[in-house]
Design a protein around this motif. Structure first.
Motif, PDB file in Angstrom:
ATOM      1  N   PRO A 203       0.772  -1.110   0.024  1.00 40.65           N
ATOM      2  CA  PRO A 203       0.052   0.056  -0.118  1.00 40.65           C
ATOM      3  C   PRO A 203       0.854   1.224   0.038  1.00 40.65           C
ATOM      4  O   PRO A 203       1.849   1.303   0.563  1.00 40.65           O
ATOM      5  CB  PRO A 203      -0.856  -0.046   1.231  1.00 40.65           C
ATOM      6  CG  PRO A 203      -0.820  -1.578   1.615  1.00 40.65           C
ATOM      7  CD  PRO A 203       0.479  -2.007   1.032  1.00 40.65           C
ATOM      8  N   SER A 219      -3.139   2.892  -5.602  1.00 40.77           N
ATOM      9  CA  SER A 219      -3.167   3.049  -4.111  1.00 40.77           C
ATOM     10  C   SER A 219      -1.897   1.799  -3.938  1.00 40.77           C
ATOM     11  O   SER A 219      -1.845   1.706  -2.497  1.00 40.77           O
ATOM     12  CB  SER A 219      -4.118   2.838  -3.498  1.00 40.77           C
ATOM     13  OG  SER A 219      -4.896   1.734  -3.861  1.00 40.77           O
ATOM     14  N   ASP A 220      -1.354   1.201  -4.823  1.00 38.97           N
ATOM     15  CA  ASP A 220      -0.538  -0.132  -4.794  1.00 38.97           C
ATOM     16  C   ASP A 220       0.744   0.308  -5.214  1.00 38.97           C
ATOM     17  O   ASP A 220       0.818   0.891  -6.426  1.00 38.97           O
ATOM     18  CB  ASP A 220      -1.002  -1.349  -5.177  1.00 38.97           C
ATOM     19  CG  ASP A 220      -2.304  -1.653  -4.213  1.00 38.97           C
ATOM     20  OD1 ASP A 220      -2.236  -1.566  -2.930  1.00 38.97           O
ATOM     21  OD2 ASP A 220      -3.260  -2.372  -4.520  1.00 38.97           O
ATOM     22  N   ASN A 250       3.617   1.100   2.920  1.00 39.48           N
ATOM     23  CA  ASN A 250       3.427   0.262   4.088  1.00 39.48           C
ATOM     24  C   ASN A 250       4.264  -0.906   3.786  1.00 39.48           C
ATOM     25  O   ASN A 250       3.918  -1.949   3.119  1.00 39.48           O
ATOM     26  CB  ASN A 250       1.901   0.051   4.220  1.00 39.48           C
ATOM     27  CG  ASN A 250       1.674  -0.600   5.575  1.00 39.48           C
ATOM     28  OD1 ASN A 250       2.541  -1.227   6.350  1.00 39.48           O
ATOM     29  ND2 ASN A 250       0.323  -0.494   6.052  1.00 39.48           N
TER      30      ASN A 250
END
Length: 596
Positions: A203, A219-220, A250
């Motif tokens: 992420p 978003s990745d 993340n």
């Protein structure tokens, strides 16, 4: 003592008393502004930063109070996260987040954690109560009283030291500065270089000073071979400026979020001479009187990917329009489409185009010209050829056959086609009276319901290009081949039927029949000679409807010696094929009659 001396003594005493009272009052005022904290009756020492009240909530440095409650504190500079650990409980606060977590569960206090005077300050009551402690407030002494109950205030076991720094996953940006043109949709790529991170999907989010209109295209972040790409997408609302944006990735529970800063420069559109836009040759000519479209390729240099506007400028030839007032540039390539509604005169027509980059005061306009060629009289330039059929048909069998079409100068799209008399028996168009031309190629489909006679049949077709007074009809013909009828076949359906003794019955037996004529087929041969007593064929025929054949027997068990048991009934059927010829495909049939 004299009265004067007594008065002076009293006056001096009163002054001293007033002075002492003033000093005590001043001390009480100073102390009243201080906030004190006790943990299980012991005052907490704050050597660096003092507690502070914001919006009615007391904020304290993370370490002092909670270390006295038995927590061990830690600070991770990579993720800017402060953690407190005690007996399996982990409290984590990350810089900039409006919440803190207890064993991974988010808690949103009324006053969020914040950085004050270079120290991380957290809401005392919210965090302490989330760990199970009791919190009270003494207004008179301005003291926060914390009790931990039976929770032992002993330092927990220190966590195992993390692996050496070179083994920790890390992310860097190969080029920290990207450029984009203001007011123009497009994207900017930033390559992410990683170490000690397995391939996978992570992420990613944007933080910090994100300008209007800038978003993450995904978003990745996909990491493959220690590299990945973060694509920032901008719409036409972006304004000029230099923006420092934080990209957070993340890495999971082990490391949490890692932040990297990048710089996005949004600049004004360049002047005309700093970028190139070339319109290529048209994709094909149009015929006078026929509607259609012609495509022109567009090549550019120095223009980012995105959508741009284009318009026709006067004089505009009669019947000419743009398929779209926008065109897309991808990797310095795009296309525009010109339409003619069929009313454009024959000849070579200059078309004036205005291409616009950007919007508002930053917009830049580039003018280009192309030539649209309209051929002579309608239909003179049309070419339509029909190829050989894909297969032949078999008499008695419903099926379709396809014919490929090649064209020249016929516009792409849907056109009409009809059958012209004489139409062979059972033949129809299976393509709904239309055919579609795409890149000078198309197809039509003919169908037969199975009644078309054996042989080669000429099928006449009328192809219509355009509509109304401008329509052009092209007459073509194809050959449809129908081969001989297939041999009829008969196979088992209902082969055994049970009846009860002592009554008269009508009994039906069914068969599966293929390639046989519809109607009645004679039962002959052994019919009637080997039947059990009291068994007769009603109508002496096999009735075929669709692919099912039926024989009806009359069985009389009230008279005669038809005993309980299995009684085979043999017979022959003279099957008719689709040409009306008898075959022996129905010979040696046997069904079983069971009497109970």
């Amino acid at each position: 003592m004299k009265l004067g001396m007594f008065k002076r003594f009293v006056s001096a005493g009163v002054c001293a008393l007033v002075l002492l009272s003033a000093l005590l009052f001043a001390a009480e005022v100073v102390n009243a502004q201080q906030i004190r904290v006790t943990v299980n009756g012991t005052f907490v020492n704050f050597p660096d930063a003092q507690p502070i009240i914001i919006e009615g909530r007391t904020l304290v440095p993370m370490r002092g109070v909670f270390e006295q409650m038995g927590f061990v504190g830690d600070w991770n500079p990579h993720t800017e996260t402060s953690t407190l650990v005690r007996s399996g409980m982990v409290v984590a606060v990350r810089r900039g987040d409006p919440f803190f977590t207890v064993n991974g569960i988010q808690n949103f206090p009324e006053v969020p954690p914040q950085l004050l005077g270079g120290r991380f300050m957290i809401p005392l009551r919210a965090v302490a109560e989330s760990t199970g402690a009791g919190v009270n407030w003494n207004e008179h002494t301005r003291t926060v009283i914390i009790t931990t109950g039976n929770v032992p205030v002993t330092p927990p076991v220190m966590p195992i030291a993390p692996p050496p720094q070179q083994q920790n996953p890390s992310i860097t940006i190969s080029s920290q500065t990207g450029q984009k043109i203001a007011g123009v949709p497009g994207f900017v790529d930033f390559q992410m270089l990683t170490q000690n991170m397995p391939n996978g999907t992570y992420p990613v989010a944007l933080r910090g000073n994100v300008p209007n209109g800038i978003t993450l295209q995904s978003s990745d972040l996909i990491i493959n071979g220690n590299t990945g790409t973060v694509r920032l997408h901008g719409n036409n609302t972006t304004q000029t400026g230099t923006f420092r944006i934080t990209v957070s990735v993340n890495l999971g529970a082990a490391r949490g979020w890692i932040d990297q800063d990048l710089t996005l420069v949004i600049s004004q559109p360049q002047l005309n001479q700093n970028f190139a836009l070339t319109v290529g040759q048209q994709g094909g000519n149009l015929a006078q009187g026929s509607s259609g479209s012609v495509q022109y390729s567009v090549t550019t240099q120095g223009l980012p990917n995105g959508n741009y506007s284009v318009t026709l400028t006067a004089p505009i030839p009669q019947g000419v329009s743009l398929s779209s007032n926008t065109f897309s540039i991808t990797n310095n390539s795009g296309a525009i489409m010109l339409n003619s509604n069929g009313t454009t005169p024959a000849g070579a027509h200059p078309i004036h185009l205005s291409f616009t980059l950007g919007t508002g005061p930053q917009a830049v306009t580039v003018n280009r010209n192309v030539i649209l060629t309209i051929g002579g009289q309608a239909g003179q330039n049309f070419v339509l050829n029909i190829g050989t059929p894909s297969n032949s048909l078999t008499q008695g069998t419903a099926a379709n056959v396809q014919y490929m079409i090649s064209t020249q100068n016929i516009p792409g799209g849907s056109h009409s086609v009809t059958l012209v008399n004489p139409i062979p028996q059972g033949v129809s168009l299976a393509s709904s009276n239309t055919f579609i031309v795409n890149n000078n190629s198309g197809a039509i489909v003919l169908g037969s319901n199975g009644n078309t006679p054996v042989g080669q049949h000429t099928v006449h077709l009328a192809f219509t290009i355009g509509s109304g007074a401008q329509a052009v009809t092209l007459n073509r013909q194809v050959t449809l081949t129908v081969t001989g009828a297939a041999t009829p076949t008969i196979s088992g359906g209902t082969q055994t039927t049970t009846i009860h003794s002592g009554a008269a019955h009508g009994v039906s037996f069914t068969f599966n029949v293929q390639n046989a004529a519809q109607g009645h087929h004679n039962i002959s041969g052994s019919a009637g000679t080997n039947f059990p007593p009291g068994v007769f064929i009603t109508g002496s025929s096999l009735h075929v409807q669709g692919n099912t054949g039926t024989i009806v027997f009359f069985v009389d068990t009230t008279h005669g010696p038809l005993m309980p048991g299995v009684h085979p009934i043999p017979f022959d059927i003279s099957l008719l094929d689709l040409n009306g010829n008898f075959t022996n495909a129905g010979a040696n049939r046997v069904v079983n009659l069971v009497v109970s």
